[in-house]
Design an enzyme around this catalytic site. Structure first.
Site, mmCIF file in Angstrom:
data_model
loop_
_atom_site.group_PDB
_atom_site.id
_atom_site.type_symbol
_atom_site.label_atom_id
_atom_site.label_comp_id
_atom_site.label_asym_id
_atom_site.label_seq_id
_atom_site.Cartn_x
_atom_site.Cartn_y
_atom_site.Cartn_z
ATOM 1 N N LYS A 1 0.579 -1.406 -0.348
ATOM 2 C CA LYS A 1 -0.123 0.232 0.523
ATOM 3 C C LYS A 1 0.902 1.280 0.145
ATOM 4 O O LYS A 1 1.774 1.277 0.559
ATOM 5 C CB LYS A 1 -0.962 0.354 1.071
ATOM 6 N N GLY B 1 6.163 0.824 5.410
ATOM 7 C CA GLY B 1 7.234 0.149 4.914
ATOM 8 C C GLY B 1 7.446 0.083 3.366
ATOM 9 O O GLY B 1 8.488 0.116 3.130
ATOM 10 N N CYS B 2 6.344 0.661 2.827
ATOM 11 C CA CYS B 2 6.346 0.624 1.220
ATOM 12 C C CYS B 2 6.217 2.171 1.258
ATOM 13 O O CYS B 2 7.503 2.413 0.122
ATOM 14 C CB CYS B 2 4.623 0.837 0.817
ATOM 15 N N THR B 3 6.757 3.025 1.662
ATOM 16 C CA THR B 3 7.358 4.872 1.565
ATOM 17 C C THR B 3 9.385 4.219 2.068
ATOM 18 O O THR B 3 10.023 4.778 1.243
ATOM 19 C CB THR B 3 7.299 5.249 2.829
ATOM 20 N N ALA C 1 10.370 2.028 -1.433
ATOM 21 C CA ALA C 1 9.953 2.791 -2.433
ATOM 22 C C ALA C 1 11.094 3.964 -2.526
ATOM 23 O O ALA C 1 11.928 4.308 -3.751
ATOM 24 C CB ALA C 1 8.669 4.006 -2.649
#
Length: 147
Positions: free
Chosen positions: A33, A38-40, A43
């Site tokens: 998401k 974590g995704c930030t 990325a």
């Protein structure tokens, strides 16, 4: 084995296909998401490593179930400089083995498994890693690829 082909909309709603990367190595990473911690982290790590990855002949594409509008916000908020693609029905994640059961906050749920698949210049899978940690993943991937 050949990488499953796909065409998905990017943050601007424009179609992007795996076939358009033929002749180049591409790192396809799946994340749950946009704009979550974590995704930030992951990325931004890819963003910060992009020039050196591209210098070694690797492009990067991120895929999540988020709508293009959410991807546009994520891209803008964090200055992401590689395509993020929308896979709302998770068909591509499923085809790549990046969808399934996972443990979240002590509860078993179904969703995107943080995964990375490296597709070679000929369209075959060179490397596949599943349920990776967001932090330090790009460095580990670089070591595995000998970059």
């Amino acid at each position: 084995m050949p990488a499953p082909d796909f065409t998905l909309p990017d943050a601007a709603g424009q179609p992007v296909s795996l076939a358009s990367y033929r002749g180049r190595n591409v790192i396809v990473y799946f994340y749950p998401k946009a704009a979550t911690p974590g995704c930030t982290t992951e990325a931004c790590d890819f963003r910060d490593s992009l020039a050196s990855l591209q210098g070694k002949g690797y492009d990067v594409v991120g895929i999540s179930p988020d709508a293009p509008e959410a991807l546009a916000g994520f891209t803008g908020d964090f200055g992401l400089t590689f395509p993020l693609l929308s896979d709302p029905d998770h068909a591509v994640a499923l085809a790549y083995g990046a969808w399934g059961e996972k443990l979240v906050n002590g509860e078993i749920t179904e969703g995107v498994l943080r995964s990375t698949v490296v597709v070679g210049t000929d369209g075959t899978v060179v490397l596949a890693r599943y349920q990776v940690d967001a932090k330090g993943h790009v460095a580990a991937l670089r070591r595995e690829l000998g970059l």
